[in-house]
Design a protein around this motif. Structure first.
Motif, PDB file in Angstrom:
ATOM      1  N   ALA A   5       0.830  -1.210   0.000  1.00 36.72           N
ATOM      2  CA  ALA A   5       0.000   0.000   0.000  1.00 36.72           C
ATOM      3  C   ALA A   5       0.859   1.253   0.000  1.00 36.72           C
ATOM      4  N   GLN A   6       1.923   1.247   0.804  1.00 37.22           N
ATOM      5  CA  GLN A   6       2.817   2.411   0.831  1.00 37.22           C
ATOM      6  C   GLN A   6       3.466   2.612  -0.538  1.00 37.22           C
ATOM      7  N   ALA A   7       3.951   1.534  -1.120  1.00 34.96           N
ATOM      8  CA  ALA A   7       4.649   1.628  -2.397  1.00 34.96           C
ATOM      9  C   ALA A   7       3.732   2.122  -3.520  1.00 34.96           C
ATOM     10  N   LEU A   8       2.491   1.713  -3.497  1.00 33.17           N
ATOM     11  CA  LEU A   8       1.563   2.051  -4.572  1.00 33.17           C
ATOM     12  C   LEU A   8       0.661   3.235  -4.237  1.00 33.17           C
ATOM     13  N   SER A   9       0.941   3.919  -3.139  1.00 27.11           N
ATOM     14  CA  SER A   9       0.046   4.959  -2.645  1.00 27.11           C
ATOM     15  C   SER A   9      -0.178   6.108  -3.620  1.00 27.11           C
ATOM     16  N   GLY A  10       0.746   6.376  -4.502  1.00 26.11           N
ATOM     17  CA  GLY A  10       0.568   7.478  -5.447  1.00 26.11           C
ATOM     18  C   GLY A  10      -0.176   7.087  -6.710  1.00 26.11           C
ATOM     19  N   LEU A  11      -0.616   5.841  -6.791  1.00 22.33           N
ATOM     20  CA  LEU A  11      -1.300   5.360  -7.994  1.00 22.33           C
ATOM     21  C   LEU A  11      -2.787   5.157  -7.715  1.00 22.33           C
ATOM     22  N   ASP A  12      -3.630   5.487  -8.699  1.00 20.77           N
ATOM     23  CA  ASP A  12      -5.054   5.195  -8.531  1.00 20.77           C
ATOM     24  C   ASP A  12      -5.292   3.718  -8.851  1.00 20.77           C
ATOM     25  N   ALA A  13      -6.513   3.260  -8.670  1.00 22.30           N
ATOM     26  CA  ALA A  13      -6.831   1.839  -8.823  1.00 22.30           C
ATOM     27  C   ALA A  13      -6.500   1.326 -10.225  1.00 22.30           C
ATOM     28  N   ALA A  14      -6.804   2.082 -11.245  1.00 18.67           N
ATOM     29  CA  ALA A  14      -6.517   1.660 -12.614  1.00 18.67           C
ATOM     30  C   ALA A  14      -5.010   1.583 -12.855  1.00 18.67           C
ATOM     31  N   GLU A  15      -4.273   2.553 -12.349  1.00 12.61           N
ATOM     32  CA  GLU A  15      -2.819   2.533 -12.497  1.00 12.61           C
ATOM     33  C   GLU A  15      -2.203   1.343 -11.764  1.00 12.61           C
ATOM     34  N   ARG A  16      -2.728   1.052 -10.605  1.00  8.46           N
ATOM     35  CA  ARG A  16      -2.230  -0.111  -9.850  1.00  8.46           C
ATOM     36  C   ARG A  16      -2.454  -1.394 -10.640  1.00  8.46           C
ATOM     37  N   ALA A  17      -3.657  -1.563 -11.169  1.00  3.16           N
ATOM     38  CA  ALA A  17      -3.980  -2.762 -11.939  1.00  3.16           C
ATOM     39  C   ALA A  17      -3.086  -2.869 -13.170  1.00  3.16           C
ATOM     40  N   THR A  18      -2.876  -1.762 -13.852  1.00  4.61           N
ATOM     41  CA  THR A  18      -2.010  -1.755 -15.040  1.00  4.61           C
ATOM     42  C   THR A  18      -0.578  -2.084 -14.650  1.00  4.61           C
ATOM     43  N   PHE A  19      -0.093  -1.486 -13.596  1.00  4.64           N
ATOM     44  CA  PHE A  19       1.278  -1.727 -13.127  1.00  4.64           C
ATOM     45  C   PHE A  19       1.490  -3.201 -12.794  1.00  4.64           C
ATOM     46  N   ILE A  20       0.572  -3.791 -12.068  1.00  6.75           N
ATOM     47  CA  ILE A  20       0.670  -5.212 -11.692  1.00  6.75           C
ATOM     48  C   ILE A  20       0.621  -6.083 -12.949  1.00  6.75           C
ATOM     49  N   ALA A  21      -0.285  -5.775 -13.850  1.00  9.56           N
ATOM     50  CA  ALA A  21      -0.403  -6.559 -15.085  1.00  9.56           C
ATOM     51  C   ALA A  21       0.876  -6.472 -15.911  1.00  9.56           C
ATOM     52  N   LEU A  22       1.445  -5.284 -16.016  1.00  8.20           N
ATOM     53  CA  LEU A  22       2.681  -5.125 -16.773  1.00  8.20           C
ATOM     54  C   LEU A  22       3.838  -5.867 -16.113  1.00  8.20           C
ATOM     55  N   MET A  23       3.912  -5.826 -14.800  1.00  4.46           N
ATOM     56  CA  MET A  23       4.971  -6.578 -14.108  1.00  4.46           C
ATOM     57  C   MET A  23       4.827  -8.070 -14.379  1.00  4.46           C
ATOM     58  N   ARG A  24       3.609  -8.587 -14.332  1.00  5.38           N
ATOM     59  CA  ARG A  24       3.387 -10.012 -14.628  1.00  5.38           C
ATOM     60  C   ARG A  24       3.825 -10.361 -16.045  1.00  5.38           C
ATOM     61  N   ARG A  25       3.522  -9.490 -16.992  1.00  2.00           N
ATOM     62  CA  ARG A  25       3.930  -9.744 -18.376  1.00  2.00           C
ATOM     63  C   ARG A  25       5.440  -9.752 -18.513  1.00  2.00           C
ATOM     64  N   VAL A  26       6.112  -8.799 -17.896  1.00  2.00           N
ATOM     65  CA  VAL A  26       7.572  -8.740 -17.969  1.00  2.00           C
ATOM     66  C   VAL A  26       8.184  -9.984 -17.327  1.00  2.00           C
ATOM     67  N   ILE A  27       7.656 -10.385 -16.183  1.00  2.00           N
ATOM     68  CA  ILE A  27       8.148 -11.601 -15.522  1.00  2.00           C
ATOM     69  C   ILE A  27       7.951 -12.805 -16.444  1.00  2.00           C
ATOM     70  N   GLY A  28       6.790 -12.915 -17.053  1.00  2.00           N
ATOM     71  CA  GLY A  28       6.522 -13.993 -17.992  1.00  2.00           C
ATOM     72  C   GLY A  28       7.498 -14.001 -19.161  1.00  2.00           C
ATOM     73  N   ASN A  29       7.773 -12.823 -19.703  1.00  2.00           N
ATOM     74  CA  ASN A  29       8.734 -12.703 -20.796  1.00  2.00           C
ATOM     75  C   ASN A  29      10.094 -13.252 -20.377  1.00  2.00           C
ATOM     76  N   MET A  30      10.507 -12.883 -19.190  1.00  2.00           N
ATOM     77  CA  MET A  30      11.832 -13.294 -18.724  1.00  2.00           C
ATOM     78  C   MET A  30      11.865 -14.778 -18.363  1.00  2.00           C
ATOM     79  N   GLN A  31      10.777 -15.319 -17.882  1.00  2.00           N
ATOM     80  CA  GLN A  31      10.743 -16.749 -17.572  1.00  2.00           C
ATOM     81  C   GLN A  31      10.791 -17.603 -18.829  1.00  2.00           C
ATOM     82  N   ARG A  32      10.248 -17.091 -19.908  1.00  2.00           N
ATOM     83  CA  ARG A  32      10.280 -17.823 -21.181  1.00  2.00           C
ATOM     84  C   ARG A  32      11.657 -17.748 -21.834  1.00  2.00           C
ATOM     85  N   GLY A  33      12.501 -16.833 -21.345  1.00  2.00           N
ATOM     86  CA  GLY A  33      13.877 -16.739 -21.828  1.00  2.00           C
ATOM     87  C   GLY A  33      13.964 -15.951 -23.065  1.00  2.00           C
TER      88      GLY A  33
END
Length: 143
Positions: A115-143
């Motif tokens: 909550a502290q880390a994401l406090s400056g983001l609204d709900a939509a920004e938080r959802a987008t940020f989390i989704a983008l992080m998941r995609r980047v992690i997926g990209n890196m796991q696939r090599g």
């Protein structure tokens, strides 16, 4: 921070991860936990009775790192290793009552850090940020 660092996904992700880990460490330290232990506990709270190899793969850490973390957790009374009923050669990692009792408070502490880390983001920004992080992690796991 120079221009490369300012625009480097790897540099920024590493910096953010270190800040998250430090904040989490401060919040869970009163519970007697370290961030590496918390990550293992999250896996076991979700699905207790797993092998060391399974935990190593799930958390994408080195086997030696996992072995040391589990050794400390066993010493601290958070886990116990029991023989598998299906494969007597395998030992399964199980939570102790002490570890189960820490779940709500530890997750609350982690939630406060998020909550502290994401406090400056609204709900939509938080959802987008989390989704983008998941995609980047997926990209890196696939090599």
């Amino acid at each position: 921070m120079d221009q490369f660092q300012h625009n480097s996904a790897g540099y920024l992700a590493n910096h953010m991860a270190r800040l998250f880990a430090a904040g989490l460490a401060r919040r869970i330290q009163p519970l007697g936990l370290a961030p590496a232990q918390f990550m293992v506990l999250l896996e076991l709270w979700h699905s207790d009775g797993r092998t060391q190899a399974d935990l190593t793969a799930a958390l994408d850490v080195e086997q030696a790192t996992m072995a040391n973390t589990l050794k400390r957790m066993e010493r601290d009374g958070l886990i116990r290793r029991l023989p598998s009923e299906e494969d007597r050669r395998a030992r399964l990692i199980h939570l102790t009552d002490r570890a189960r009792a820490l779940e709500a408070e530890a997750k609350t502490a982690a939630g406060a850090q998020n909550a502290q880390a994401l406090s400056g983001l609204d709900a939509a920004e938080r959802a987008t940020f989390i989704a983008l992080m998941r995609r980047v992690i997926g990209n890196m796991q696939r090599g």
